[in-house]
Scaffold this motif. Sequence first.
Motif, PDB file in Angstrom:
ATOM      1  N   GLN A  10      68.817  28.344  77.597  1.00 36.52           N
ATOM      2  CA  GLN A  10      69.150  29.227  76.479  1.00 36.52           C
ATOM      3  C   GLN A  10      70.007  28.471  75.485  1.00 36.52           C
ATOM      4  N   GLU A  11      69.766  28.699  74.220  1.00 39.90           N
ATOM      5  CA  GLU A  11      70.584  28.125  73.155  1.00 39.90           C
ATOM      6  C   GLU A  11      71.587  29.199  72.739  1.00 39.90           C
ATOM      7  N   LEU A  12      72.873  28.839  72.781  1.00 39.36           N
ATOM      8  CA  LEU A  12      73.938  29.789  72.458  1.00 39.36           C
ATOM      9  C   LEU A  12      74.790  29.256  71.316  1.00 39.36           C
ATOM     10  N   GLU A  13      75.205  30.158  70.455  1.00 35.81           N
ATOM     11  CA  GLU A  13      76.107  29.803  69.363  1.00 35.81           C
ATOM     12  C   GLU A  13      77.477  30.403  69.646  1.00 35.81           C
ATOM     13  N   VAL A  14      78.524  29.611  69.455  1.00 38.38           N
ATOM     14  CA  VAL A  14      79.884  30.100  69.651  1.00 38.38           C
ATOM     15  C   VAL A  14      80.265  30.921  68.426  1.00 38.38           C
ATOM     16  N   VAL A  15      80.566  32.204  68.656  1.00 37.49           N
ATOM     17  CA  VAL A  15      80.891  33.126  67.565  1.00 37.49           C
ATOM     18  C   VAL A  15      82.399  33.238  67.390  1.00 37.49           C
ATOM     19  N   SER A  16      83.142  33.308  68.496  1.00 36.61           N
ATOM     20  CA  SER A  16      84.600  33.392  68.378  1.00 36.61           C
ATOM     21  C   SER A  16      85.254  32.789  69.618  1.00 36.61           C
ATOM     22  N   ILE A  17      86.489  32.343  69.438  1.00 27.89           N
ATOM     23  CA  ILE A  17      87.292  31.756  70.515  1.00 27.89           C
ATOM     24  C   ILE A  17      88.683  32.367  70.414  1.00 27.89           C
ATOM     25  N   ALA A  18      89.189  32.849  71.536  1.00 29.60           N
ATOM     26  CA  ALA A  18      90.537  33.409  71.547  1.00 29.60           C
ATOM     27  C   ALA A  18      91.251  32.967  72.820  1.00 29.60           C
ATOM     28  N   TYR A  19      92.551  32.837  72.707  1.00 32.08           N
ATOM     29  CA  TYR A  19      93.395  32.512  73.853  1.00 32.08           C
ATOM     30  C   TYR A  19      94.461  33.596  73.963  1.00 32.08           C
ATOM     31  N   PRO A  20      94.925  33.899  75.186  1.00 32.83           N
ATOM     32  CA  PRO A  20      95.975  34.906  75.334  1.00 32.83           C
ATOM     33  C   PRO A  20      97.224  34.493  74.556  1.00 32.83           C
ATOM     34  N   GLY A  21      97.840  35.452  73.913  1.00 30.26           N
ATOM     35  CA  GLY A  21      99.075  35.198  73.196  1.00 30.26           C
ATOM     36  C   GLY A  21      98.875  34.460  71.882  1.00 30.26           C
ATOM     37  N   ALA A  22      97.643  34.287  71.458  1.00 32.52           N
ATOM     38  CA  ALA A  22      97.399  33.545  70.203  1.00 32.52           C
ATOM     39  C   ALA A  22      97.245  34.508  69.036  1.00 32.52           C
ATOM     40  N   ASP A  82      94.960  22.962  71.366  1.00 37.38           N
ATOM     41  CA  ASP A  82      93.855  23.074  70.413  1.00 37.38           C
ATOM     42  C   ASP A  82      93.109  24.385  70.669  1.00 37.38           C
ATOM     43  N   LYS A  83      93.564  25.431  70.002  1.00 35.54           N
ATOM     44  CA  LYS A  83      92.971  26.753  70.208  1.00 35.54           C
ATOM     45  C   LYS A  83      91.696  26.962  69.387  1.00 35.54           C
ATOM     46  N   SER A  84      91.260  25.924  68.687  1.00 36.55           N
ATOM     47  CA  SER A  84      90.030  26.035  67.901  1.00 36.55           C
ATOM     48  C   SER A  84      88.809  25.609  68.711  1.00 36.55           C
ATOM     49  N   ALA A 115      96.120  24.243  94.164  1.00 34.34           N
ATOM     50  CA  ALA A 115      96.182  24.947  92.883  1.00 34.34           C
ATOM     51  C   ALA A 115      96.901  24.118  91.821  1.00 34.34           C
ATOM     52  N   ARG A 116      96.318  24.132  90.637  1.00 31.58           N
ATOM     53  CA  ARG A 116      96.915  23.514  89.452  1.00 31.58           C
ATOM     54  C   ARG A 116      96.936  24.607  88.388  1.00 31.58           C
ATOM     55  N   VAL A 117      98.127  25.154  88.154  1.00 28.14           N
ATOM     56  CA  VAL A 117      98.255  26.251  87.193  1.00 28.14           C
ATOM     57  C   VAL A 117      98.117  25.705  85.774  1.00 28.14           C
ATOM     58  N   VAL A 118      97.205  26.307  85.030  1.00 27.50           N
ATOM     59  CA  VAL A 118      96.979  25.950  83.631  1.00 27.50           C
ATOM     60  C   VAL A 118      97.229  27.211  82.819  1.00 27.50           C
ATOM     61  N   ASP A 119      98.236  27.147  81.961  1.00 26.90           N
ATOM     62  CA  ASP A 119      98.589  28.299  81.143  1.00 26.90           C
ATOM     63  C   ASP A 119      97.814  28.246  79.823  1.00 26.90           C
ATOM     64  N   PRO A 120      96.829  29.140  79.650  1.00 26.88           N
ATOM     65  CA  PRO A 120      96.014  29.114  78.420  1.00 26.88           C
ATOM     66  C   PRO A 120      96.823  29.354  77.152  1.00 26.88           C
ATOM     67  N   THR A 121      97.978  30.014  77.262  1.00 24.49           N
ATOM     68  CA  THR A 121      98.788  30.262  76.069  1.00 24.49           C
ATOM     69  C   THR A 121      99.366  28.961  75.515  1.00 24.49           C
ATOM     70  N   LYS A 122      99.410  27.921  76.337  1.00 19.43           N
ATOM     71  CA  LYS A 122      99.974  26.638  75.910  1.00 19.43           C
ATOM     72  C   LYS A 122      98.904  25.626  75.509  1.00 19.43           C
ATOM     73  N   GLN A 123      97.663  26.086  75.352  1.00 23.05           N
ATOM     74  CA  GLN A 123      96.566  25.201  74.945  1.00 23.05           C
ATOM     75  C   GLN A 123      96.864  24.702  73.529  1.00 23.05           C
TER      76      GLN A 123
END
Length: 161
Positions: free
Chosen positions: A149-161, A84-86, A74-82
């Motif tokens: 399928q062609e997909l468009e990114v509409v929104s991106i969110a991270y916990p605690g952001a 580049d949240k864009s 296991a390698r814990v990755v904390d998404p709140t510490k990302q």
Amino acid sequence: MADIPNYITPAGMKALIEAHRALFEVERPKIVEIVSWAAGNGDRSENGDYLYGRKRLREIDRELTRISKRLKNARVVDPTKQPDKSRVFFGATVTVADEDDRQRTITIVGEDETDTPRGHISWRAPLSIALKGAAIGDLRSVRLPGGVQELEVVSIAYPGA
């Protein structure tokens, strides 16, 4: 498998540790007690408690071994510490729209945390791989069971952001 890290969120790591604890400290001792009691009842060949108990012990031991290996890698990755949240990376909750403008929200998590009905998909899933690094408005093609399928990114969110 040892070469591939087992990326996992802090919540996923906590759940994996709890699953191991529950099997090792709660369920396994109960089954051992039942098997010991059943073994003392004589003929084991037709003793359902004994036979079922031994079978269940093997299942528990296999699962404990599997979980132990997953915890070891296991390698814990904390998404709140990302930083580049864009952009879409591990731990992101992403809303995508298809060609028919149907939206779907997914969260990219570790393999041990996948829960498709809740929209939690593995970081190794084709959709996650296609979305990695995408920003809002980006178009990405992904090969799904129903075809490309062609997909468009509409929104991106991270916990605690």
